[in-house]
Design a protein around this motif. Structure first.
Motif, short mmCIF file in Angstrom:
data_model
loop_
_atom_site.label_atom_id
_atom_site.label_comp_id
_atom_site.label_asym_id
_atom_site.label_seq_id
_atom_site.Cartn_x
_atom_site.Cartn_y
_atom_site.Cartn_z
N ILE A 52 -4.47 2.47 -2.55
CA ILE A 52 -3.40 1.54 -2.22
C ILE A 52 -4.03 0.29 -1.63
CG2 ILE A 52 -1.35 1.11 -0.83
CD1 ILE A 52 -0.90 4.14 -0.73
N ASP A 53 -3.82 -0.84 -2.29
CA ASP A 53 -4.25 -2.14 -1.77
C ASP A 53 -2.98 -2.90 -1.39
OD1 ASP A 53 -7.01 -1.81 -2.04
OD2 ASP A 53 -6.97 -2.51 -4.12
N GLU A 54 -2.69 -2.94 -0.08
CA GLU A 54 -1.49 -3.63 0.40
C GLU A 54 -1.78 -5.12 0.55
OE1 GLU A 54 0.29 -3.96 4.59
OE2 GLU A 54 1.35 -2.24 3.68
N HIS A 55 -1.03 -5.93 -0.19
CA HIS A 55 -1.15 -7.38 -0.09
C HIS A 55 -0.22 -7.93 0.98
CE1 HIS A 55 -3.77 -8.25 -3.59
NE2 HIS A 55 -3.35 -7.05 -3.95
N VAL A 56 1.02 -7.44 1.00
CA VAL A 56 2.03 -7.86 1.97
C VAL A 56 2.64 -6.59 2.54
CG1 VAL A 56 4.22 -9.05 2.29
CG2 VAL A 56 2.53 -9.97 0.69
N GLY A 57 2.80 -6.55 3.85
CA GLY A 57 3.42 -5.39 4.47
C GLY A 57 3.01 -5.25 5.92
N ARG A 58 3.38 -4.14 6.49
CA ARG A 58 3.14 -3.89 7.91
C ARG A 58 1.67 -3.92 8.29
NH1 ARG A 58 8.08 -1.57 10.04
NH2 ARG A 58 9.48 -1.17 8.30
N VAL A 59 0.79 -3.42 7.41
CA VAL A 59 -0.64 -3.32 7.72
C VAL A 59 -1.34 -4.66 7.51
CG1 VAL A 59 -2.82 -2.20 7.09
CG2 VAL A 59 -0.72 -0.85 7.21
N ASN A 60 -1.18 -5.28 6.34
CA ASN A 60 -1.98 -6.46 6.00
C ASN A 60 -1.45 -7.77 6.58
OD1 ASN A 60 -4.41 -7.27 4.58
ND2 ASN A 60 -3.07 -8.41 3.21
N THR A 61 -0.13 -7.92 6.64
CA THR A 61 0.44 -9.19 7.10
C THR A 61 1.41 -9.05 8.27
OG1 THR A 61 2.27 -9.10 5.52
CG2 THR A 61 0.23 -10.23 4.80
N GLY A 62 1.71 -7.82 8.67
CA GLY A 62 2.68 -7.59 9.74
C GLY A 62 4.12 -7.77 9.31
N SER A 63 4.36 -7.85 8.01
CA SER A 63 5.71 -8.04 7.49
C SER A 63 6.49 -6.72 7.52
CB SER A 63 5.65 -8.54 6.04
OG SER A 63 6.93 -8.54 5.47
N SER A 101 7.15 -5.03 1.48
CA SER A 101 5.74 -4.70 1.25
C SER A 101 5.47 -4.80 -0.24
CB SER A 101 5.36 -3.32 1.80
OG SER A 101 6.13 -2.30 1.21
N ILE A 102 4.27 -5.29 -0.56
CA ILE A 102 3.82 -5.42 -1.95
C ILE A 102 2.43 -4.82 -2.01
CG2 ILE A 102 3.29 -6.98 -3.85
CD1 ILE A 102 5.15 -9.05 -2.48
N ALA A 103 2.28 -3.80 -2.85
CA ALA A 103 1.00 -3.10 -2.93
C ALA A 103 0.59 -2.87 -4.38
CB ALA A 103 1.07 -1.77 -2.20
N HIS A 104 -0.69 -2.96 -4.63
CA HIS A 104 -1.28 -2.66 -5.94
C HIS A 104 -1.84 -1.25 -5.84
CE1 HIS A 104 -4.69 -3.59 -9.01
NE2 HIS A 104 -3.67 -3.00 -9.59
N MET A 105 -1.40 -0.38 -6.71
CA MET A 105 -1.78 1.04 -6.66
C MET A 105 -2.57 1.43 -7.90
SD MET A 105 0.29 1.96 -4.06
CE MET A 105 1.97 2.20 -3.55
N LYS A 106 -3.52 2.32 -7.69
CA LYS A 106 -4.22 2.97 -8.80
C LYS A 106 -4.22 4.46 -8.51
CE LYS A 106 -7.18 -0.94 -9.84
NZ LYS A 106 -8.54 -1.49 -9.84
N ALA A 107 -3.60 5.21 -9.41
CA ALA A 107 -3.49 6.67 -9.24
C ALA A 107 -4.25 7.35 -10.37
CB ALA A 107 -2.03 7.10 -9.22
N PRO A 108 -5.06 8.35 -10.03
CA PRO A 108 -5.85 9.03 -11.06
C PRO A 108 -4.99 9.94 -11.94
CG PRO A 108 -6.13 10.13 -8.96
CD PRO A 108 -5.29 8.90 -8.70
N ALA A 109 -5.60 10.45 -12.97
CA ALA A 109 -4.95 11.40 -13.88
C ALA A 109 -4.42 12.60 -13.10
CB ALA A 109 -5.93 11.86 -14.94
N ASP A 110 -3.22 13.02 -13.45
CA ASP A 110 -2.59 14.23 -12.90
C ASP A 110 -2.43 14.19 -11.38
OD1 ASP A 110 -2.31 15.38 -15.50
OD2 ASP A 110 -4.45 15.85 -15.44
N TRP A 111 -2.25 13.02 -10.83
CA TRP A 111 -2.00 12.84 -9.41
C TRP A 111 -0.52 13.12 -9.12
CZ3 TRP A 111 1.49 9.17 -7.66
CH2 TRP A 111 1.57 9.02 -6.27
N THR A 112 -0.23 13.64 -7.94
CA THR A 112 1.16 13.84 -7.52
C THR A 112 1.25 13.72 -6.01
OG1 THR A 112 3.10 15.25 -7.77
CG2 THR A 112 1.03 16.36 -7.28
N GLU A 113 2.45 13.44 -5.53
CA GLU A 113 2.70 13.42 -4.10
C GLU A 113 3.95 14.24 -3.82
OE1 GLU A 113 3.11 9.37 -2.87
OE2 GLU A 113 5.02 9.08 -3.84
N PRO A 114 4.20 14.58 -2.57
CA PRO A 114 5.39 15.39 -2.26
C PRO A 114 6.69 14.64 -2.54
CG PRO A 114 3.84 15.36 -0.41
CD PRO A 114 3.37 14.33 -1.39
#
Length: 120
Positions: A19-30, A34-47
């Motif tokens: 996760i590369d956050e461009h705008v949001g609580r971490v990078n800009t305090g917004s 939030s605006i983030a560029h994501m790269k997820a590998p093959a067969d990735w999942t989250e809850p």
């Protein structure tokens, strides 16, 4: 005056997703967006989760799978999906993985994503 956001902040997450956050609580305090560029590998999942924010996802490469109470959506490169605050959803990828941009209104936070415990 325009404000340059020179670089994102990489947010570490388990499972190989980047996760590369461009705008949001971490990078800009917004807190509003939030605006983030994501790269997820093959067969990735989250809850499963029921976020307290709307999330717009624009798939750039591969496909994002969105499980919801009514089934599953496959969102391919060039397509977008909107998930609304309070909807129970789970994001994952197939064998090709995915690259995508996520925009959350208000901004993403670990406290408002409302992830379910594994196996729930």
């Amino acid at each position: 005056m325009p404000e340059l956001i020179a670089s994102p902040t990489t947010i570490p997450v388990p499972g190989g997703k980047v996760i590369d956050e461009h705008v949001g609580r971490v990078n800009t305090g917004s807190e509003g967006v939030s605006i983030a560029h994501m790269k997820a590998p093959a067969d990735w999942t989250e809850p499963f989760q029921a976020p307290a924010f709307d999330e717009y996802t624009l798939v750039l490469a591969g496909a994002v799978l969105v499980d919801h109470d009514g089934g599953r959506l496959r969102v391919e490169a060039g397509q977008s999906v909107l998930t609304r605050a309070g909807e129970r959803i789970r994001y994952s990828t197939g064998p090709e993985g995915a690259e995508y941009v996520a925009v959350c209104l208000p901004a993403f936070s670990p406290e408002t994503v409302n992830r379910e415990e594994e196996g729930a």
